[in-house]
Design a protein around this motif. Structure first.
Motif, PDB file in Angstrom:
ATOM      1  N   GLU A   3      36.489 -24.024   2.134  1.00  0.00           N
ATOM      2  CA  GLU A   3      37.297 -22.857   1.741  1.00  0.00           C
ATOM      3  C   GLU A   3      36.390 -21.675   1.391  1.00  0.00           C
ATOM      4  O   GLU A   3      36.634 -20.543   1.806  1.00  0.00           O
ATOM      5  N   GLU A  60      36.278 -29.977   0.703  1.00  0.00           N
ATOM      6  CA  GLU A  60      37.406 -29.079   0.958  1.00  0.00           C
ATOM      7  C   GLU A  60      37.185 -27.717   0.317  1.00  0.00           C
ATOM      8  O   GLU A  60      37.447 -26.673   0.930  1.00  0.00           O
ATOM      9  N   LYS A  61      36.694 -27.709  -0.920  1.00  0.00           N
ATOM     10  CA  LYS A  61      36.429 -26.450  -1.610  1.00  0.00           C
ATOM     11  C   LYS A  61      35.292 -25.696  -0.931  1.00  0.00           C
ATOM     12  O   LYS A  61      35.351 -24.465  -0.767  1.00  0.00           O
ATOM     13  N   SER A  66      34.932 -20.158   4.502  1.00  0.00           N
ATOM     14  CA  SER A  66      35.899 -19.320   5.220  1.00  0.00           C
ATOM     15  C   SER A  66      36.089 -17.963   4.554  1.00  0.00           C
ATOM     16  O   SER A  66      36.491 -16.981   5.202  1.00  0.00           O
TER      17      SER A  66
END
Length: 280
Positions: free
Chosen positions: A134, A130-131, A137
């Motif tokens: 992120e 997830e990190k 992005s």
């Protein structure tokens, strides 16, 4: 056809959230579970519920295995058709040969993959993915992502109450002496995945009530400001998990607690009734 920049790859020891399941660039390669001569693919033809039922009726204790380098290579060749490169985050290399097999598979496939040893399992892997997504992005390069996630691996807090001591022993995760003493004294260990990815017993409890309160206290210690998010992973004990969630929220108001299932691969070793608290 223009290829997409990065595919995100993991294995079935991770906790796969609904968001990841629906993410177009996310791929989970399942491990195998063996009951004697029968082989099942984790999450494909054996759900956690079916696993627990099979364990109750089995004459032989189940075992797990990672995909071969060749099997990884076949998966990577398919992914390579649509991506320039990938980032793969796998279960701790201290606990499984999955990372080594995956690296060998990438070499066979000739597909550029950046590998990261999560030094953990379950949400410990998920949080890194997830990190990483992120960071991607936000425009971070693959090298920047690898460096930042590498620093993050040592910050995972985790406390795991083992449901079945016998399964942990038969799975080769504890010594005969530890099992004998634990069985003799009728205690169950609270274990932890260390910063280098190994399993370590840190506490022994004699009752489920004390075990749950221990987990609550550790969560409270780790969140003095009462905010943040923790993951509560459970092994076929949803009612107990809900009870623990209520205890945590009562003691630490404002904290977000998400409940998830322990994967079948992990359940083979930890057993039914296992509960884990994890957060970064």
């Amino acid at each position: 056809m223009t290829k997409k920049p990065i595919a995100w790859i993991t294995d079935s020891t991770s906790y796969i959230t609904d968001e990841l399941k629906n993410h177009p660039d996310f791929y989970s390669i399942p491990l195998n579970i063996h009951f004697g001569e029968k082989q099942f693919v984790d999450g494909v033809d054996l759900t956690p519920a079916q696993l627990y039922e099979n364990i109750k009726n089995a004459t032989e204790f189940p075992k797990t295995s990672q995909p071969s380098a060749g099997e990884f290579a076949e998966q990577f060749k398919k992914i390579a058709e649509n991506y320039e490169q990938a980032i793969a985050i796998h279960v701790s290399a201290e606990l499984s040969g999955t990372l080594a097999s995956s690296m060998a598979g990438a070499e066979i496939a000739g597909f550029p993959i950046t590998f990261i040893d999560s030094k953990s399992v379950s949400y410990g892997i998920t949080g890194l993915i997830e990190k990483g997504m992120e960071l991607q992005s936000e425009g971070a390069s693959v090298q920047e992502i690898k460096e930042k996630l590498g620093k993050m691996t040592g910050t995972l807090k985790n406390y795991i109450y083992i449901g079945q001591l016998e399964q942990l022993y038969k799975g080769g995760r504890m010594t005969g002496v530890q099992f004998f003493l634990g069985s003799l004294l009728k205690v169950k260990p609270i274990i932890q995945i260390t910063t280098d990815g190994k399993l370590e017993a840190i506490e022994k409890v004699r009752s489920e009530k004390k075990a749950l309160q221990y987990l609550v206290d550790k969560v409270a210690e780790g969140h003095p400001k009462g905010n943040g998010k923790v993951y509560l992973m459970q092994g076929n004990v949803p009612e107990q998990a809900e009870q623990l969630k209520s205890m945590i929220i009562s003691q630490v108001p404002g904290l977000t607690v998400e409940i998830g299932d322990i994967s079948s691969t992990l359940a083979v070793h930890a057993g039914e009734g296992t509960i884990a608290m994890l957060w970064y």
